[in-house]
Design a protein around this motif. Structure first.
Motif, PDB file in Angstrom:
ATOM      1  N   THR A 212      50.070  44.395  34.375  1.00 30.24           N
ATOM      2  CA  THR A 212      48.662  44.723  34.584  1.00 30.24           C
ATOM      3  C   THR A 212      47.806  43.558  34.097  1.00 30.24           C
ATOM      4  OG1 THR A 212      48.442  45.749  32.415  1.00 30.24           O
ATOM      5  CG2 THR A 212      49.130  47.168  34.243  1.00 30.24           C
ATOM      6  N   VAL A 213      46.547  43.574  34.498  1.00 30.27           N
ATOM      7  CA  VAL A 213      45.612  42.564  34.011  1.00 30.27           C
ATOM      8  C   VAL A 213      45.516  42.638  32.489  1.00 30.27           C
ATOM      9  CG1 VAL A 213      43.233  41.717  34.092  1.00 30.27           C
ATOM     10  CG2 VAL A 213      44.299  42.609  36.167  1.00 30.27           C
ATOM     11  N   ALA A 214      45.531  43.857  31.942  1.00 27.99           N
ATOM     12  CA  ALA A 214      45.449  44.022  30.488  1.00 27.99           C
ATOM     13  C   ALA A 214      46.625  43.345  29.793  1.00 27.99           C
ATOM     14  CB  ALA A 214      45.394  45.503  30.129  1.00 27.99           C
ATOM     15  N   GLU A 223      39.848  36.083  26.623  1.00 28.70           N
ATOM     16  CA  GLU A 223      38.618  36.797  26.296  1.00 28.70           C
ATOM     17  C   GLU A 223      38.096  37.436  27.572  1.00 28.70           C
ATOM     18  OE1 GLU A 223      33.966  35.871  25.000  1.00 28.70           O
ATOM     19  OE2 GLU A 223      35.454  34.243  25.058  1.00 28.70           O
ATOM     20  N   VAL A 224      37.890  38.748  27.536  1.00 28.19           N
ATOM     21  CA  VAL A 224      37.418  39.465  28.719  1.00 28.19           C
ATOM     22  C   VAL A 224      35.893  39.358  28.793  1.00 28.19           C
ATOM     23  CG1 VAL A 224      37.298  41.687  29.897  1.00 28.19           C
ATOM     24  CG2 VAL A 224      39.370  41.051  28.638  1.00 28.19           C
ATOM     25  N   LEU A 225      35.407  38.801  29.907  1.00 26.77           N
ATOM     26  CA  LEU A 225      33.972  38.651  30.109  1.00 26.77           C
ATOM     27  C   LEU A 225      33.393  39.807  30.909  1.00 26.77           C
ATOM     28  CD1 LEU A 225      33.883  34.830  31.034  1.00 26.77           C
ATOM     29  CD2 LEU A 225      33.751  35.905  28.761  1.00 26.77           C
ATOM     30  N   LEU A 226      34.143  40.281  31.884  1.00 28.14           N
ATOM     31  CA  LEU A 226      33.738  41.402  32.723  1.00 28.14           C
ATOM     32  C   LEU A 226      34.953  42.280  32.974  1.00 28.14           C
ATOM     33  CD1 LEU A 226      31.597  39.676  35.544  1.00 28.14           C
ATOM     34  CD2 LEU A 226      30.724  41.006  33.609  1.00 28.14           C
ATOM     35  N   GLY A 227      34.708  43.549  33.321  1.00 29.53           N
ATOM     36  CA  GLY A 227      35.812  44.419  33.696  1.00 29.53           C
ATOM     37  C   GLY A 227      35.836  45.695  32.892  1.00 29.53           C
ATOM     38  N   LEU A 232      41.136  46.637  34.349  1.00 30.62           N
ATOM     39  CA  LEU A 232      42.173  46.028  33.522  1.00 30.62           C
ATOM     40  C   LEU A 232      43.539  46.665  33.759  1.00 30.62           C
ATOM     41  CD1 LEU A 232      40.103  45.677  30.249  1.00 30.62           C
ATOM     42  CD2 LEU A 232      40.993  43.793  31.615  1.00 30.62           C
ATOM     43  N   ALA A 233      43.551  47.877  34.313  1.00 32.65           N
ATOM     44  CA  ALA A 233      44.818  48.561  34.594  1.00 32.65           C
ATOM     45  C   ALA A 233      45.405  48.168  35.947  1.00 32.65           C
ATOM     46  CB  ALA A 233      44.621  50.067  34.549  1.00 32.65           C
ATOM     47  N   ARG A 234      44.716  47.309  36.712  1.00 27.77           N
ATOM     48  CA  ARG A 234      45.240  46.912  38.020  1.00 27.77           C
ATOM     49  C   ARG A 234      46.509  46.083  37.872  1.00 27.77           C
ATOM     50  NH1 ARG A 234      39.620  44.640  40.683  1.00 27.77           N
ATOM     51  NH2 ARG A 234      38.438  46.602  40.546  1.00 27.77           N
ATOM     52  N   ASP A 235      47.394  46.247  38.848  1.00 31.64           N
ATOM     53  CA  ASP A 235      48.622  45.456  38.872  1.00 31.64           C
ATOM     54  C   ASP A 235      48.344  44.056  39.407  1.00 31.64           C
ATOM     55  OD1 ASP A 235      50.158  47.543  37.962  1.00 31.64           O
ATOM     56  OD2 ASP A 235      50.624  48.281  39.964  1.00 31.64           O
ATOM     57  N   VAL A 236      48.999  43.063  38.790  1.00 35.23           N
ATOM     58  CA  VAL A 236      48.915  41.672  39.265  1.00 35.23           C
ATOM     59  C   VAL A 236      50.195  41.382  40.041  1.00 35.23           C
ATOM     60  CG1 VAL A 236      48.740  39.254  38.609  1.00 35.23           C
ATOM     61  CG2 VAL A 236      47.497  40.997  37.308  1.00 35.23           C
ATOM     62  N   ARG A 237      50.077  41.232  41.354  1.00 38.12           N
ATOM     63  CA  ARG A 237      51.259  41.084  42.204  1.00 38.12           C
ATOM     64  C   ARG A 237      51.539  39.634  42.575  1.00 38.12           C
ATOM     65  NH1 ARG A 237      51.585  46.451  46.014  1.00 38.12           N
ATOM     66  NH2 ARG A 237      51.062  47.950  44.365  1.00 38.12           N
ATOM     67  N   SER A 238      50.559  38.773  42.373  1.00 42.66           N
ATOM     68  CA  SER A 238      50.772  37.353  42.654  1.00 42.66           C
ATOM     69  C   SER A 238      49.668  36.564  41.965  1.00 42.66           C
ATOM     70  CB  SER A 238      50.771  37.078  44.163  1.00 42.66           C
ATOM     71  OG  SER A 238      49.502  37.390  44.728  1.00 42.66           O
ATOM     72  N   PRO A 282      41.610  43.082  48.355  1.00 38.16           N
ATOM     73  CA  PRO A 282      41.251  43.488  46.987  1.00 38.16           C
ATOM     74  C   PRO A 282      42.096  42.716  45.975  1.00 38.16           C
ATOM     75  CG  PRO A 282      42.635  45.151  48.012  1.00 38.16           C
ATOM     76  CD  PRO A 282      42.369  44.127  49.053  1.00 38.16           C
ATOM     77  N   ILE A 283      41.461  41.912  45.167  1.00 35.89           N
ATOM     78  CA  ILE A 283      42.196  41.113  44.181  1.00 35.89           C
ATOM     79  C   ILE A 283      42.322  41.878  42.877  1.00 35.89           C
ATOM     80  CG2 ILE A 283      41.452  38.937  45.204  1.00 35.89           C
ATOM     81  CD1 ILE A 283      39.411  38.681  42.920  1.00 35.89           C
ATOM     82  N   ALA A 284      43.213  41.401  41.979  1.00 42.46           N
ATOM     83  CA  ALA A 284      43.372  42.040  40.672  1.00 42.46           C
ATOM     84  C   ALA A 284      42.271  41.614  39.713  1.00 42.46           C
ATOM     85  CB  ALA A 284      44.733  41.699  40.085  1.00 42.46           C
ATOM     86  N   GLY A 285      41.860  40.357  39.786  1.00 39.96           N
ATOM     87  CA  GLY A 285      40.840  39.855  38.885  1.00 39.96           C
ATOM     88  C   GLY A 285      40.800  38.344  38.921  1.00 39.96           C
ATOM     89  N   VAL A 286      40.030  37.760  38.001  1.00 37.88           N
ATOM     90  CA  VAL A 286      39.849  36.308  37.918  1.00 37.88           C
ATOM     91  C   VAL A 286      40.125  35.864  36.490  1.00 37.88           C
ATOM     92  CG1 VAL A 286      38.239  34.396  38.200  1.00 37.88           C
ATOM     93  CG2 VAL A 286      38.117  36.363  39.765  1.00 37.88           C
TER      94      VAL A 286
END
Length: 708
Positions: A212-214, A223-227, A232-238, A282-286
């Motif tokens: 997960t992003v977390a 350091e988490v700036l947004l989210g 944060l519970a999203r899966d990071v697949r790539s 839909p991306i996981a995050g940045v």
């Protein structure tokens, strides 16, 4: 006798946590007091035990009452020192003593074997086998098959079975886990023929392997700036490392990708989030590198573009960041409840849980805890899978519940809403809604837009006929049936869906009114009423009517009592009906008591087979000591399981008081008296409430219409 299951392996990387969670689920369905014990644990810091994500998940999910320190034996460092000083016999003796302390307090214990990762234990397989034998536990070996071909998986499972058998273990079953899906069936066929015990083969699941992003934030110290929590519970697949200009960069984005780019590349940050907001993909995050924070204007725009999507920053550059991320795998823990549901769904789909449970040799507990009741609901719904329509298809909690229902194979679903909007909201929550597959043995989901559905005209004509006496025309009905509650109810009437659950964002009236107009009451039911299943610490009570009828008369109250008794029996609660009042027996007078007394007489006339007592006060109904004084010899007093309140004011306040003050789990309201099941949710319903209500609705639909 306490029974224990020792889940172990032969090497690291076997994904054993999913199996351990699945076994814990099975144990908790059978008995009340389940324990967990990890003989050896890694210390978070020298001398510290207990930093174990799975243990923490099991403690919270299954409400284990044992102190955390009792759930562990020793750290690997303590074990190595003890063995070096006094030998393995002394080490094993110490671990047995600590296991017995847990066993004495439980009806069943799940033992988590060593993890074959930096343990410094010589012949680790034999060590696990010895502990299992000393504990008197069944052994459940898990063999990892990630990336292995058919013949390799078969050979490793057979070798593991032979090894544990030769070491004197009582082997419960063999599990090959994380197997390439293409070789699952050939492996299962061969092993089932070659081994004398059950064999289960669980395929690799990308969503479990993905961190997960977390987890990435934790691993990199970002350091988490947004989210928000869901982001944060999203899966990071790539991973997509940003260096190119935006037009070249955007096509490289894939679903679930984590964008890694220097913090000064505002174009890539905003471009990625804009693509996410548009739903493609839909991306996981940045993740920003080099410790550079974008300016306040960029961050404000980022927050508006994709609310909840994580943006974090690390001090290192892309190369070091990539090295830290490359080998990170997903874990199941209290911070990843979605992964727990995915793991349970996978386990239940590929393991014959009924067969495995029989081999545990556990006698089912006489106590019925809230968790056991909830598990029974899911099992019964899964056993005869039905199709439930959820009108509120873009509501976060409904989508999260839908994912659980689909992963656990509980029922087929139709979500109502504009498909792009539903998919976009699901993607923002990190939820994957699989496309329907004909002939699949998994629960399916379809997304239907009432305004664009080919059923709209058919439903409008039907509704106009049903409401012609009210002056309804087809032209008017064309608008009415686009309202999701009406469209869903008509699906149920026409047999396209077996039941409906709504109310997470709609009022009770908006949910129930269409059912009154379209589905109507079942034969023999005078009115539609409701019950709550009140799950106390050691039993389940049925409360009626706490949600629908404000002030029923005696005949209506009798009908509510009979309906509630039938509902209780349908869900495994032996009905002993208490007709509640402010007085017991013949001690009170007045119109309110007379109504309850007359209702009790009507119940006895209409259903002489039912055990019913009334008027009776609440304390005399549920407390044996009070009952012995006020109504000695009554077959209901002190043992009531179905409690019927004289009016909505009393019932609604009582159920909420018990829920909040006694810590009871209230499941409902469950509607009764309709030809086909439609159930309402509280607008404050949690995801687990929605899951339970859908399961109840599915079970209600398993009963033939004429029998309801």
């Amino acid at each position: 006798m306490t029974r224990s299951v020792y889940v172990t392996g032969i090497d690291r990387g076997d994904g054993r946590q999913a199996v351990e969670l699945g076994v814990m689920e099975l144990l908790s369905r059978q008995v009340d007091r389940v324990g967990v014990f990890r003989p050896l644990a890694h210390a978070a810091s020298p001398g510290e035990r207990g930093s174990d994500h799975l243990i923490e998940l099991l403690r919270t999910r299954y409400r284990l009452e044992l102190p955390p320190t009792e759930l562990y034996g020793l750290t690997y460092e303590e074990a190595a020192a003890l063995q070096a000083a006094h030998g393995q016999d002394e080490l094993v003796s110490t671990l047995v003593d600590r296991f017995r302390a847990v066993e004495r307090q439980c009806e069943a214990v799940l033992v988590l074997g060593t993890d074959f990762s930096d343990t410094n234990i010589p012949d680790e397989l034999a060590f696990n086998a010895r502990l299992a034998n000393e504990f008197g536990a069944w052994v459940l070996p898990v063999v990892g098959g990630q990336g292995e071909d058919e013949q390799t998986v078969i050979a490793e499972v057979r070798n593991a079975h032979r090894a544990y058998r030769d070491l004197g273990c009582s082997t419960l079953a063999m599990i090959a886990n994380r197997v390439t899906p293409a070789v699952k069936q050939p492996v299962l066929r061969v092993l089932s023929e070659k081994l004398p015990i059950p064999v289960y083969v669980i395929p690799e699941e990308v969503a479990l392997a993905a961190p997960t992003v977390a987890q990435l934030v934790e691993a990199t110290g970002a350091e988490v700036l947004l989210g928000d929590a869901a982001g944060l519970a999203r899966d990071v697949r790539s991973f997509v490392f940003g260096g190119a200009m935006l037009p070249t960069f955007l096509p490289a984005l894939t679903e679930g990708a984590l964008v890694v780019t220097p913090g000064d590349r505002a174009d890539l940050v905003i471009g990625s989030l804009a693509a996410h907001a548009a739903g493609a993909p839909p991306i996981a995050g940045v993740l920003l590198t080099l410790g550079q924070h974008p300016g306040p204007n960029v961050m404000a725009l980022a927050a508006r573009l994709a609310p909840g999507t994580p943006v974090a920053v690390v001090p290192e550059g892309s190369w070091l960041t990539a090295a830290a991320l490359t080998h990170l795998e997903g874990r199941i823990g209290p911070d990843s409840p979605r992964k727990a549901e995915i793991a349970l769904g996978l386990f239940e789909l590929h393991v014959d849980t009924g067969e495995l449970t029989k081999r545990f040799e556990l006698s089912r507990s006489e106590r019925v805890t809230p968790m056991m009741f909830e598990h029974e609901l899911l099992e019964r719904a899964r056993a005869d899978r039905r199709h439930i329509v959820l009108p509120e298809g873009t509501e976060d909690r409904v989508l999260q519940a839908a994912e659980v229902l689909l992963r656990r194979n509980i029922c087929d679903l139709t979500l109502l809403g504009e498909p792009e909007a539903v998919q976009r909201k699901a993607a923002a929550l990190g939820i994957e809604l699989p496309q329907p597959q004909e002939g699949a043995d998994r629960a399916q989901v379809r997304i239907v837009d009432p305004a664009a559905s080919p059923l709209r005209q058919q439903f409008a004509e039907l509704y106009a006929r049903l409401r012609a006496h009210k002056g309804m025309t087809v032209e008017q009905a064309l608008d009415v049936v686009t309202e999701v509650s009406y469209f869903g109810t008509l699906m149920v009437r026409e047999g396209i869906a077996d039941g409906m659950v709504s109310g997470a964002v709609h009022s009770t009236a908006a949910t129930i009114r269409p059912a009154f107009e379209v589905i109507k009451t079942s034969p023999g039911a005078a009115i539609v009423s409701s019950v709550f299943f009140m799950c106390l610490a050691d039993r389940v009570l049925v409360y009626g009517d706490c949600a629908v009828n404000p002030d029923p008369d005696a005949r209506q109250l009798a009908d509510i009592a009979i309906q509630s008794a039938e509902t209780a029996a349908q869900f495994g609660v032996e009905p002993r009906v208490a007709m509640l009042s402010y007085s017991t027996g013949t001690s009170g007078f007045g119109a309110d008591v007379d109504k309850v007394r007359r209702a009790t007489e009507l119940v006895r006339e209409q259903r002489p087979d039912l055990l019913v007592e009334g008027p009776i006060q609440y304390d005399a109904a549920v407390d044996a000591h009070v009952a012995a004084t006020k109504l000695p010899g009554s077959p209901v007093a002190g043992r009531a399981s179905v409690l019927i309140f004289p009016d909505l004011n009393t019932g609604n306040n009582t159920y909420k008081a018990v829920q909040r003050s006694a810590g009871a789990v209230a499941v409902g309201p469950v509607l009764q008296g309709l030809r086909k099941p439609v159930n309402d949710l509280s607008r404050g319903a949690l995801v687990e409430d929605i899951v339970n209500t859908v399961a109840i609705t599915a079970i209600q639909s398993q009963t033939p219409e004429g029998a309801r």
